[in-house]
Design a protein around this motif. Structure first.
Motif, PDB file in Angstrom:
ATOM      1  N   PRO A 113      26.055  25.865 -34.947  1.00 24.45           N
ATOM      2  CA  PRO A 113      26.960  24.987 -35.453  1.00 24.45           C
ATOM      3  C   PRO A 113      28.580  24.847 -34.699  1.00 24.45           C
ATOM      4  O   PRO A 113      28.889  26.068 -34.449  1.00 24.45           O
ATOM      5  CB  PRO A 113      27.190  25.064 -36.975  1.00 24.45           C
ATOM      6  N   ARG A 114      28.979  23.596 -34.385  1.00 18.62           N
ATOM      7  CA  ARG A 114      30.459  23.569 -33.950  1.00 18.62           C
ATOM      8  C   ARG A 114      31.053  22.486 -34.862  1.00 18.62           C
ATOM      9  O   ARG A 114      30.421  21.773 -35.719  1.00 18.62           O
ATOM     10  CB  ARG A 114      30.150  22.874 -32.470  1.00 18.62           C
ATOM     11  N   PRO A 115      32.413  22.531 -34.596  1.00 20.81           N
ATOM     12  CA  PRO A 115      33.228  21.787 -35.554  1.00 20.81           C
ATOM     13  C   PRO A 115      32.837  20.023 -35.132  1.00 20.81           C
ATOM     14  O   PRO A 115      32.169  19.861 -34.124  1.00 20.81           O
ATOM     15  CB  PRO A 115      34.660  21.857 -34.966  1.00 20.81           C
ATOM     16  N   ARG A 116      32.727  19.355 -36.356  1.00 21.35           N
ATOM     17  CA  ARG A 116      32.693  17.867 -36.054  1.00 21.35           C
ATOM     18  C   ARG A 116      33.935  17.209 -36.585  1.00 21.35           C
ATOM     19  O   ARG A 116      34.143  17.364 -37.711  1.00 21.35           O
ATOM     20  CB  ARG A 116      31.443  17.384 -37.060  1.00 21.35           C
ATOM     21  N   THR A 117      34.285  16.351 -35.766  1.00 17.64           N
ATOM     22  CA  THR A 117      35.511  15.600 -35.931  1.00 17.64           C
ATOM     23  C   THR A 117      35.141  14.358 -36.517  1.00 17.64           C
ATOM     24  O   THR A 117      33.946  13.851 -36.107  1.00 17.64           O
ATOM     25  CB  THR A 117      36.576  15.641 -34.602  1.00 17.64           C
ATOM     26  N   ALA A 118      36.267  13.409 -36.892  1.00 18.50           N
ATOM     27  CA  ALA A 118      35.840  12.124 -37.412  1.00 18.50           C
ATOM     28  C   ALA A 118      35.435  11.548 -35.985  1.00 18.50           C
ATOM     29  O   ALA A 118      34.612  10.582 -36.154  1.00 18.50           O
ATOM     30  CB  ALA A 118      37.472  11.309 -37.646  1.00 18.50           C
ATOM     31  N   ILE A 119      35.674  11.809 -34.661  1.00 18.89           N
ATOM     32  CA  ILE A 119      35.417  11.049 -33.417  1.00 18.89           C
ATOM     33  C   ILE A 119      33.840  11.274 -33.358  1.00 18.89           C
ATOM     34  O   ILE A 119      33.138  10.335 -33.229  1.00 18.89           O
ATOM     35  CB  ILE A 119      36.021  11.382 -32.390  1.00 18.89           C
ATOM     36  N   ASP A 120      33.544  12.634 -33.739  1.00 15.84           N
ATOM     37  CA  ASP A 120      31.996  12.853 -33.669  1.00 15.84           C
ATOM     38  C   ASP A 120      31.218  12.095 -34.598  1.00 15.84           C
ATOM     39  O   ASP A 120      30.166  11.571 -34.418  1.00 15.84           O
ATOM     40  CB  ASP A 120      31.699  14.250 -33.945  1.00 15.84           C
ATOM     41  N   ARG A 121      31.661  11.939 -35.821  1.00 13.70           N
ATOM     42  CA  ARG A 121      31.072  11.258 -36.853  1.00 13.70           C
ATOM     43  C   ARG A 121      30.899   9.877 -36.391  1.00 13.70           C
ATOM     44  O   ARG A 121      29.610   9.143 -36.482  1.00 13.70           O
ATOM     45  CB  ARG A 121      31.690  11.456 -38.157  1.00 13.70           C
ATOM     46  N   ILE A 122      31.870   9.068 -36.167  1.00 18.92           N
ATOM     47  CA  ILE A 122      31.896   7.771 -35.662  1.00 18.92           C
ATOM     48  C   ILE A 122      30.972   7.499 -34.451  1.00 18.92           C
ATOM     49  O   ILE A 122      30.130   6.497 -34.527  1.00 18.92           O
ATOM     50  CB  ILE A 122      33.560   7.189 -35.394  1.00 18.92           C
ATOM     51  N   ARG A 123      30.948   8.375 -33.445  1.00 22.43           N
ATOM     52  CA  ARG A 123      30.153   8.145 -32.369  1.00 22.43           C
ATOM     53  C   ARG A 123      28.642   8.389 -32.838  1.00 22.43           C
ATOM     54  O   ARG A 123      27.955   7.579 -32.392  1.00 22.43           O
ATOM     55  CB  ARG A 123      30.246   9.182 -31.348  1.00 22.43           C
ATOM     56  N   ALA A 124      28.272   9.240 -33.890  1.00 25.08           N
ATOM     57  CA  ALA A 124      26.727   9.417 -34.171  1.00 25.08           C
ATOM     58  C   ALA A 124      26.590   7.938 -35.064  1.00 25.08           C
ATOM     59  O   ALA A 124      25.360   7.612 -34.964  1.00 25.08           O
ATOM     60  CB  ALA A 124      26.858  10.543 -35.085  1.00 25.08           C
ATOM     61  N   ARG A 125      27.364   7.629 -35.741  1.00 26.15           N
ATOM     62  CA  ARG A 125      27.107   6.130 -36.453  1.00 26.15           C
ATOM     63  C   ARG A 125      26.934   5.114 -35.433  1.00 26.15           C
ATOM     64  O   ARG A 125      26.079   4.212 -35.872  1.00 26.15           O
ATOM     65  CB  ARG A 125      28.289   5.838 -37.506  1.00 26.15           C
ATOM     66  N   GLN A 126      27.730   5.015 -34.420  1.00 30.82           N
ATOM     67  CA  GLN A 126      27.397   4.099 -33.517  1.00 30.82           C
ATOM     68  C   GLN A 126      26.325   4.178 -32.754  1.00 30.82           C
ATOM     69  O   GLN A 126      25.532   2.974 -32.490  1.00 30.82           O
ATOM     70  CB  GLN A 126      28.555   4.012 -32.481  1.00 30.82           C
ATOM     71  N   ARG A 127      25.907   5.494 -32.492  1.00 29.99           N
ATOM     72  CA  ARG A 127      24.565   5.613 -31.860  1.00 29.99           C
ATOM     73  C   ARG A 127      23.232   5.129 -32.518  1.00 29.99           C
ATOM     74  O   ARG A 127      22.461   4.458 -32.209  1.00 29.99           O
ATOM     75  CB  ARG A 127      24.461   7.003 -31.466  1.00 29.99           C
ATOM     76  N   LYS A 128      23.622   5.569 -33.719  1.00 29.81           N
ATOM     77  CA  LYS A 128      22.626   5.246 -35.051  1.00 29.81           C
ATOM     78  C   LYS A 128      22.401   3.645 -34.933  1.00 29.81           C
ATOM     79  O   LYS A 128      21.176   3.075 -35.122  1.00 29.81           O
ATOM     80  CB  LYS A 128      22.841   5.701 -36.422  1.00 29.81           C
ATOM     81  N   ALA A 129      23.627   3.014 -35.133  1.00 25.92           N
ATOM     82  CA  ALA A 129      23.417   1.562 -35.266  1.00 25.92           C
ATOM     83  C   ALA A 129      23.022   0.821 -33.869  1.00 25.92           C
ATOM     84  O   ALA A 129      22.124  -0.198 -34.110  1.00 25.92           O
ATOM     85  CB  ALA A 129      25.117   0.854 -35.507  1.00 25.92           C
ATOM     86  N   LYS A 130      23.434   1.348 -32.882  1.00 27.33           N
ATOM     87  CA  LYS A 130      22.513   0.689 -31.333  1.00 27.33           C
ATOM     88  C   LYS A 130      21.337   1.116 -31.523  1.00 27.33           C
ATOM     89  O   LYS A 130      20.586   0.182 -31.140  1.00 27.33           O
ATOM     90  CB  LYS A 130      23.407   1.609 -30.466  1.00 27.33           C
ATOM     91  N   HIS A 131      20.749   2.257 -31.928  1.00 32.22           N
ATOM     92  CA  HIS A 131      19.472   2.465 -31.999  1.00 32.22           C
ATOM     93  C   HIS A 131      18.765   1.366 -32.878  1.00 32.22           C
ATOM     94  O   HIS A 131      17.665   0.854 -32.672  1.00 32.22           O
ATOM     95  CB  HIS A 131      19.171   3.927 -32.411  1.00 32.22           C
ATOM     96  N   ALA A 132      19.115   1.118 -33.949  1.00 31.28           N
ATOM     97  CA  ALA A 132      18.796   0.166 -34.968  1.00 31.28           C
ATOM     98  C   ALA A 132      18.795  -1.150 -34.429  1.00 31.28           C
ATOM     99  O   ALA A 132      17.606  -1.913 -34.523  1.00 31.28           O
ATOM    100  CB  ALA A 132      19.484   0.168 -36.401  1.00 31.28           C
ATOM    101  N   ARG A 133      19.759  -1.368 -33.579  1.00 31.33           N
ATOM    102  CA  ARG A 133      19.798  -2.953 -33.002  1.00 31.33           C
ATOM    103  C   ARG A 133      18.648  -3.145 -32.027  1.00 31.33           C
ATOM    104  O   ARG A 133      17.886  -4.115 -32.084  1.00 31.33           O
ATOM    105  CB  ARG A 133      20.956  -3.179 -32.402  1.00 31.33           C
ATOM    106  N   VAL A 134      18.417  -1.965 -31.153  1.00 30.04           N
ATOM    107  CA  VAL A 134      17.277  -1.889 -30.243  1.00 30.04           C
ATOM    108  C   VAL A 134      16.102  -1.942 -30.704  1.00 30.04           C
ATOM    109  O   VAL A 134      15.159  -2.939 -30.272  1.00 30.04           O
ATOM    110  CB  VAL A 134      17.555  -0.876 -29.281  1.00 30.04           C
ATOM    111  N   VAL A 135      15.822  -1.234 -32.051  1.00 33.15           N
ATOM    112  CA  VAL A 135      14.445  -1.378 -32.452  1.00 33.15           C
ATOM    113  C   VAL A 135      14.309  -2.570 -33.194  1.00 33.15           C
ATOM    114  O   VAL A 135      13.185  -3.244 -33.064  1.00 33.15           O
ATOM    115  CB  VAL A 135      14.548  -0.319 -33.802  1.00 33.15           C
ATOM    116  N   ARG A 136      15.270  -3.293 -33.586  1.00 33.95           N
ATOM    117  CA  ARG A 136      15.127  -4.573 -34.312  1.00 33.95           C
ATOM    118  C   ARG A 136      14.863  -5.541 -33.150  1.00 33.95           C
ATOM    119  O   ARG A 136      13.686  -6.472 -33.331  1.00 33.95           O
ATOM    120  CB  ARG A 136      16.237  -5.027 -35.128  1.00 33.95           C
ATOM    121  N   ALA A 137      15.378  -5.511 -31.892  1.00 38.14           N
ATOM    122  CA  ALA A 137      15.150  -6.443 -30.925  1.00 38.14           C
ATOM    123  C   ALA A 137      13.754  -6.352 -30.215  1.00 38.14           C
ATOM    124  O   ALA A 137      13.142  -7.071 -30.030  1.00 38.14           O
ATOM    125  CB  ALA A 137      16.321  -6.217 -29.840  1.00 38.14           C
TER     126      ALA A 137
END
Length: 151
Positions: A113-137
C-alpha cells in the motif's frame, strides 16, 4: 477519557502538551484535533486497537459495498518507508521470477500500500466512470446487467 485518557496523555506529552492543563482550559476541540491526527503507532491507537469492545463495535457495522483499498496515511509516509515499500515490491517480483524459473506459474505479487490522496481517488472515480460509459456504448446488454442487482 476514562478509557483512553492515559494513552492520550502520553501522546500529548510526547508532543509537548499537558493534557490536564488543556482540559482545565477547556480546549476540547484542540485536544480532539490532535487525537484525530495521531499516527497509527501512537499510544492512543495502540490502546484503541487492543480494546475488544471497540473491535466488536467495528465488526458489527455493515460492510461497505466496496471495501476501501489498503492505504498508508501521507503523514506516516516517510522517505524510509517509501524505500522499504519499494524494496518489498521488488522482493515480491524476485520471488515470482525465481518460482517461474522452476516451472511455476505464480500470480503477480500485489504491490504494498501507498498513500492515496484526493487526486488519486478522483482519478479512480473518473476511470471507473469512463469505463462505464464505454461499456454502455459498446456493450449495452452488459451495462444493464451490471446496473441491476444480482438475484
Amino acid at each position: 477519557m476514562d478509557r483512553y485518557g492515559e494513552a492520550i496523555c502520553a501522546d500529548l506529552a510526547d508532543r509537548g502538551f499537558d493534557l490536564e492543563a488543556l482540559w482545565d482550559q477547556r480546549r476540547f476541540e484542540f485536544i480532539l484535533a490532535i487525537v484525530d491526527h495521531l499516527p497509527r503507532n501512537s499510544a492512543y491507537m495502540q490502546a484503541l486497537t487492543d480494546d475488544e469492545d471497540w473491535a466488536r463495535a467495528v465488526l458489527a457495522r455493515p460492510d461497505p459495498d466496496e471495501p476501501a483499498p489498503a492505504s498508508v496515511r501521507l503523514a506516516d509516509w516517510s522517505p524510509e518507508l517509501e524505500m522499504l515499500t519499494n524494496l518489498y515490491d521488488r522482493l515480491g517480483e524476485l520471488v515470482r521470477v525465481v518460482a517461474m524459473t522452476g516451472g511455476g506459474k505464480p500470480s503477480r505479487p500485489k504491490p504494498a500500500p501507498r498513500p492515496r490522496t484526493a487526486i488519486d481517488r478522483i482519478r479512480a472515480r473518473q476511470r471507473k466512470a469512463k469505463h462505464a460509459r464505454v461499456v454502455r456504448a459498446m456493450l449495452p446488454h452488459k451495462a444493464t446487467e451490471a446496473a441491476s442487482p444480482a438475484s
